[in-house]
Write a protein that holds these residues in place. Structure first.
Motif, PDB file in Angstrom:
ATOM      1  N   ARG A 144       0.830  -1.206   0.000  1.00 24.99           N
ATOM      2  CA  ARG A 144       0.000   0.000   0.000  1.00 24.99           C
ATOM      3  C   ARG A 144       0.868   1.261   0.000  1.00 24.99           C
ATOM      4  O   ARG A 144       0.572   2.236  -0.696  1.00 24.99           O
ATOM      5  CB  ARG A 144      -0.952   0.008   1.202  1.00 24.99           C
ATOM      6  N   ASN A 145       1.944   1.234   0.764  1.00 23.63           N
ATOM      7  CA  ASN A 145       2.849   2.373   0.804  1.00 23.63           C
ATOM      8  C   ASN A 145       3.500   2.597  -0.561  1.00 23.63           C
ATOM      9  O   ASN A 145       3.623   3.739  -1.014  1.00 23.63           O
ATOM     10  CB  ASN A 145       3.908   2.185   1.887  1.00 23.63           C
ATOM     11  N   GLN A 164       3.210   5.969  -2.856  1.00 18.94           N
ATOM     12  CA  GLN A 164       4.387   6.664  -3.369  1.00 18.94           C
ATOM     13  C   GLN A 164       4.308   6.810  -4.888  1.00 18.94           C
ATOM     14  O   GLN A 164       4.636   7.874  -5.437  1.00 18.94           O
ATOM     15  CB  GLN A 164       5.664   5.916  -2.989  1.00 18.94           C
ATOM     16  N   ASP A 165       3.885   5.765  -5.576  1.00 19.28           N
ATOM     17  CA  ASP A 165       3.754   5.808  -7.024  1.00 19.28           C
ATOM     18  C   ASP A 165       2.732   6.858  -7.449  1.00 19.28           C
ATOM     19  O   ASP A 165       2.972   7.640  -8.373  1.00 19.28           O
ATOM     20  CB  ASP A 165       3.360   4.429  -7.569  1.00 19.28           C
ATOM     21  N   LYS A 166       1.600   6.886  -6.758  1.00 17.64           N
ATOM     22  CA  LYS A 166       0.564   7.880  -7.074  1.00 17.64           C
ATOM     23  C   LYS A 166       1.102   9.292  -6.882  1.00 17.64           C
ATOM     24  O   LYS A 166       0.853  10.178  -7.698  1.00 17.64           O
ATOM     25  CB  LYS A 166      -0.671   7.652  -6.202  1.00 17.64           C
ATOM     26  N   LEU A 183       4.811  14.479 -11.311  1.00 16.60           N
ATOM     27  CA  LEU A 183       5.243  14.544 -12.701  1.00 16.60           C
ATOM     28  C   LEU A 183       4.206  15.267 -13.547  1.00 16.60           C
ATOM     29  O   LEU A 183       4.547  16.127 -14.366  1.00 16.60           O
ATOM     30  CB  LEU A 183       5.489  13.134 -13.257  1.00 16.60           C
ATOM     31  N   LEU A 184       2.948  14.942 -13.344  1.00 11.07           N
ATOM     32  CA  LEU A 184       1.882  15.610 -14.090  1.00 11.07           C
ATOM     33  C   LEU A 184       1.873  17.100 -13.793  1.00 11.07           C
ATOM     34  O   LEU A 184       1.748  17.929 -14.697  1.00 11.07           O
ATOM     35  CB  LEU A 184       0.530  14.985 -13.742  1.00 11.07           C
TER      36      LEU A 184
END
Length: 83
Positions: free
Chosen positions: A33-34, A38-40, A46-47
């Protein structure tokens, strides 16, 4: 909460188990989940960077036809890459 089963190669499984054993995480699920959080956050950052660069650049024109069946982000990325 729902569950998701994943398969990992033995070295990755051992790594996750090691992180849990070290006390960094309570469970393998907490670790995963962590990583997802982090990926999100990385994708959001970046967006945000890409959008700021687009706004600071020259004016972009996007026609309604360019958006048909596509996301605004995809069209912006394509136009930025073409510069």
């Amino acid at each position: 909460m729902t569950s998701l089963n994943i398969s990992l190669p033995d070295p990755l499984k051992a790594y996750v188990e090691g992180r849990v054993a070290s006390g960094d995480y309570g469970t393998p699920s907490e670790f995963v989940r962590n990583l997802i959080r982090q990926d999100k956050e990385q994708r959001r950052a970046l967006l945000e960077t890409e959008l700021i660069e687009a706004l600071q650049g020259e004016a972009l024109t996007i026609s309604p036809d360019e958006l048909k069946g596509r996301s605004l982000v995809a069209v912006l990325r394509e136009k930025m890459a073409a510069k």
